[in-house]
Scaffold this active site. Structure first.
Site, mmCIF file in Angstrom:
data_model
loop_
_atom_site.group_PDB
_atom_site.id
_atom_site.type_symbol
_atom_site.label_atom_id
_atom_site.label_comp_id
_atom_site.label_asym_id
_atom_site.label_seq_id
_atom_site.Cartn_x
_atom_site.Cartn_y
_atom_site.Cartn_z
ATOM 1 N N GLU A 283 13.202 74.715 37.173
ATOM 2 C CA GLU A 283 14.283 74.317 38.075
ATOM 3 C C GLU A 283 14.664 72.851 37.933
ATOM 4 O O GLU A 283 15.823 72.476 38.056
ATOM 5 C CB GLU A 283 13.893 74.571 39.547
ATOM 6 C CG GLU A 283 13.667 76.021 39.902
ATOM 7 C CD GLU A 283 12.193 76.348 39.919
ATOM 8 O OE1 GLU A 283 11.776 77.185 40.718
ATOM 9 O OE2 GLU A 283 11.460 75.733 39.117
ATOM 10 N N ASP A 325 32.356 50.610 10.507
ATOM 11 C CA ASP A 325 33.390 49.822 9.872
ATOM 12 C C ASP A 325 32.781 48.465 9.528
ATOM 13 O O ASP A 325 31.707 48.118 10.020
ATOM 14 C CB ASP A 325 34.580 49.670 10.829
ATOM 15 C CG ASP A 325 35.782 49.051 10.165
ATOM 16 O OD1 ASP A 325 35.842 49.047 8.925
ATOM 17 O OD2 ASP A 325 36.675 48.568 10.883
ATOM 18 N N ASN A 650 0.978 80.497 33.649
ATOM 19 C CA ASN A 650 0.658 80.975 34.994
ATOM 20 C C ASN A 650 1.346 82.307 35.301
ATOM 21 O O ASN A 650 0.755 83.205 35.911
ATOM 22 C CB ASN A 650 1.059 79.935 36.039
ATOM 23 C CG ASN A 650 0.037 78.819 36.137
ATOM 24 O OD1 ASN A 650 -1.134 79.007 35.816
ATOM 25 N ND2 ASN A 650 0.474 77.643 36.553
#
Length: 852
Positions: A283, A325, A650
């Site tokens: 989350e 550049d 888990n």
């Protein structure tokens, strides 16, 4: 509509094609053309509104996963979980949107207009109007200091030069005069003026051929309206979201089906499966990502960098090739006198003193004259001007008649070819053709070194003082040469070396001369010796160009489209490409690159196209940004590894246990509490320190390496969960309530404390965590341990385990951490991909483990 290569037309033919004449337009005709062609302004790049920006973030895979988890949680009656998930998502999206909005407003404050006013001939007389009202067919006039309002053909000019550095990268003033030109390249169109260039000296009148988007400037600006591609970071994050979604769907649906088959109540099985889904979802990843990137943006702002797009910080750290550049980034964009050479090429102060005297007394203006006067500010002291012949761009010479320490003297300076032709003597001897040839060969040798030369000559004046004429420029004594260059910045070699040490290959993409570009590349320490000109690029196909870009470190005489081709070829070969530019000609390259970097003094188009804006034009600041990007990436990667491995381990344990235990191994509310406290423990990750090894090479994560880490560390965590299960059931014969409590304690302890192990490749005590991460981790763990052993535990269904069981859990956690330290090198092997340029002029993709 302006014709391609309009400078190859005569003014009469161009006017006929435009349906006008060379006397200018009437007000009525101008108004009619304004309706037809539109205002002489570039369409502003389309910026997504706030709602669109929020919607885009909500439709990202990771956000959709969180929304789905919240909806299912609410549908099954778990309102608190749904609220927590949505609050996290809203905070993440808000932080991201606000940060990028602030950066865009800061960038908008830096915008500069291209031209405010323009002088055009309307109704037979010149009048000042808004530059946006200039139309094709207008006859406009510009003088020193004016910004050219449109692309046009020169009708008349007087000692006129234009600074086109913003368009072509060429730092020297370009002579502009009427005449026929058949050149293919705009940089060689001496009879054309281009919108956005700056009038440097003199005055010119021109016929407007193209305005707005139909100009060299406007075509570059149009690239800003092209849809922005997905950045490397966003692609990787989306792939991770899809991986999590697939894993979540497979595991949760499988667990739900298995529980139903085993006779568990469907509603209880559904809630347990939803809890697993939420548990598998990282989350906080969007928030951790946004906070980490935002902290990076704040740190970079202190180093004078405005970050317009947060994800660009990571992309800068992943960068493997930096295209830049030349003018203003590697060089100072300021012409300086490099040497003063006597008649035979020896070092001698006299030519520069006389040249500066001529420039100062003659009132000559231009980059070379300014450099002479700056180098010899006291040269004109003691001299009085008695006559002047202004610099003539046809003769390419100018002269002053001055009274001074050497008596009445005519001093001439100009192009070596012209001055030498007017000289009669050199070093006290007659100057013959062989002597002129030798002197011109010396000039060519200096040009091969990237140096511009101005010749100086003089002779005593006889007769009354007066303004000299062209006929007086004869019988001169050749005094020598003054040489000029746009020198590299003093910091450039160190910055190039620092980027090389970081594994970033530098490639110069310039509109300047190949000789100048090659010399500069050598001075700043770039390894490649080959310089490829734009004309050669046109003959190369896609595959051939892909081969050449691996070997060449410098490209010259490029137009904007060619710069984009090179960038795309590098990207196709697997490089993450950054581009630094400040001119209009750089805008397409800035847009095409993975990371576009502009500067404060750049044109508005270049700043609008960029992802970052440097308030200090120095490549060393880019190197700082590279390190900051890698620091940000490593910290985000820590959470991604933690979330993918700990959550997977888990949830795998819970899914397996639910199949053979006669009761749920952990209640849905306990799973969500575990997940919440774990996420809270990780909020300190954005503040964590990162070691030097982590920033040594370009790096970006690969999804299969994240999966590899989870596949090793997840089952390791799950194996210790199984050991815990065995201890609880066989050793202590616990009740379901004590079982759930003990496993909750073991689970949260292993999940949180392992961050100290896997946050670094070193031993945990050798590379200590930041105090903020330490506080968040130990604080969340303390709360997690306090709840089961306090009256609050009953609310979550916890029962206090006996002291002996608590001690056994402590031993299991300790052994797990030791095991994690043992398996860490195997799991981290390839946890991120790094790319490096191992040899000068060559680019090879190398896969190496990420640190952290």
């Amino acid at each position: 509509m302006a014709a391609e290569r309009f400078w190859t037309q005569t003014p009469a033919d161009a006017a006929a094609a435009l349906g006008c004449d060379l006397a200018g337009l009437s007000s009525a005709e101008a108004a009619s053309r304004l309706k037809k062609f539109g205002r002489n302004a570039d369409a502003r790049p389309k910026e997504a509104g706030t709602l669109a920006a929020v919607g885009r973030r909500l439709l990202e895979p990771m956000s959709l996963i969180l929304i789905a988890a919240a909806v299912v949680s609410a549908f099954t009656g778990d309102g608190p979980s749904a609220v927590i998930i949505l609050v996290i998502l809203v905070l993440s999206v808000t932080l991201d949107t606000v940060q990028e909005g602030q950066a865009k407003r800061a960038a908008e404050a830096l915008r500069k207009t291209v031209a405010q006013k323009a002088e055009v001939r309307r109704d037979g007389a010149f009048a000042s109007i808004d530059a946006e009202l200039v139309v094709p067919g207008d006859v406009f006039r510009v003088s020193a200091g004016d910004v050219i309002p449109a692309d046009g053909l020169v009708l008349e000019s007087s000692a006129f030069t234009a600074n086109e550095a913003a368009l072509t990268g060429e730092p020297y003033g370009v002579i502009k005069r009427p005449g026929e030109v058949k050149a293919e390249s705009a940089s060689e169109a001496s009879n054309a003026l281009f919108r956005g260039a700056v009038a440097q000296t003199g005055e010119a009148t021109a016929l407007a051929i193209g305005t707005a988007a139909n100009t060299l400037f406007g075509k570059a600006a149009q690239s800003l309206n092209a849809p922005a591609g997905t950045s490397p970071f966003e692609r990787d994050l989306n792939q991770l979201g899809l991986l999590v979604a697939r894993a979540t769907a497979v595991l949760t649906l499988g667990v739900f089906a298995a529980n139903v088959v085993f006779g568990r109540p469907p509603i209880q099985s559904l809630m347990f499966s939803v809890a697993l889904a939420v548990g598998l979802t990282p989350e906080l990843l969007p928030m951790i990502t946004t906070v980490t990137l935002s902290r990076g943006a704040v740190r970079m702002s202190r180093k004078k960098v405005i970050v317009k797009r947060l994800a660009a910080i990571h992309d800068l750290g992943a960068m493997t090739v930096l295209c830049t550049d030349k003018t203003g980034t590697l060089t100072s964009a300021e012409i300086v006198l490099t040497s003063s050479l006597g008649p035979n090429g020896e070092a001698l102060d006299r030519p520069s003193r006389l040249g500066a005297t001529c420039a100062s007394l003659g009132g000559d203006k231009g980059s070379l004259d300014d450099a002479l006067v700056k180098a010899q500010p006291e040269a004109a002291r003691g001299w009085t001007r008695l006559g002047r012949l202004p610099f003539d761009y046809q003769r390419r010479m100018g002269a002053v008649l001055a009274e001074g320490p050497e008596g009445l003297t005519l001093i001439v300076k100009g192009a070596p070819e012209a001055v030498l032709e007017a000289c009669a003597t050199i070093a006290g001897k007659v100057l013959d053709e062989a002597g002129r040839k030798a002197a011109l060969e010396r000039v060519q040798g200096l040009a091969a070194q990237g140096l511009r030369s101005v010749a100086v000559a003089s002779r005593p004046w006889s007769g009354q003082p007066r303004d000299p004429t062209a006929e007086d420029e004869n019988g001169l004594a050749f005094e020598g040469l003054c040489t000029f260059a746009d020198p590299p910045k003093a910091s450039a070699p160190a910055a190039v070396a620092r980027l090389a040490a970081l594994g970033v290959r530098l490639v110069v993409l310039s509109g300047d001369d190949p000789v100048v570009v090659g010399r500069l590349a050598k001075i700043v320490g770039m390894p490649g010796q080959e310089v490829i000109a734009g004309a050669e690029l046109n003959s190369l196909g896609v595959d051939a160009l892909g081969v050449r870009v691996r070997d060449a470190d410098a490209f010259a005489r490029l137009d904007p489209d060619q710069k984009v081709r090179i960038i795309h070829a590098l990207q196709k070969s697997g490089e993450i490409v950054g581009y630094v530019g400040d001119g209009v000609n750089d805008a397409p390259g800035l847009k095409a690159a993975d990371v576009g970097i502009s500067v404060d003094g750049a044109t508005g188009v270049a700043r609008a196209a960029a992802d970052m804006i440097l308030l200090d034009t120095d490549l060393a600041v880019v190197a700082d940004g590279v390190e900051e990007g890698r620091r940000t990436f490593v910290n985000i990667l820590k959470y991604a590894r933690m979330g993918s491995s700990s959550n997977f381990g888990n949830m795998l344990s819970m899914a397996a246990a639910s199949l053979f235990l006669p009761f749920l191994p952990m209640l849905a509310t306990q799973i969500l509490l575990n997940n919440l406290l774990y996420d809270v423990s990780e909020v300190g990750i954005p503040f964590d320190s990162v070691g030097p090894d982590d920033m040594a090479k370009p790096q970006r994560w690969r999804i299969r390496d994240i999966a590899r880490f989870a596949a090793i560390m997840g089952p390791l965590s799950s194996a210790f969960d199984m050991i815990t299960f065995a201890v609880l059931l066989l050793g202590f014969h616990t009740s379901p309530e004590v079982f759930r409590t003990a496993w909750f304690v073991e689970s949260i302890a292993t999940q949180t404390l392992v961050v100290f192990v896997i946050r670094t490749r070193k031993r945990p005590w050798q590379d200590k965590a930041n105090p903020v991460l330490t506080a968040s981790t130990l604080g969340a763990l303390a709360v997690a341990l306090l709840i089961p052993y306090s009256p609050l535990g009953a609310w979550f269904g916890f029962h206090i385990p006996p002291a002996s069981l608590t001690a056994a859990l402590a031993v299991i956690v300790l052994v797990y951490l030791v095991s994690a330290e043992f398996f860490k090198p195997l799991a981290m092997n390839g946890a991120a991909s790094t790319q490096q340029s191992p040899a000068p002029g060559k680019t090879t993709t190398v896969r190496a483990p990420a640190a952290g």
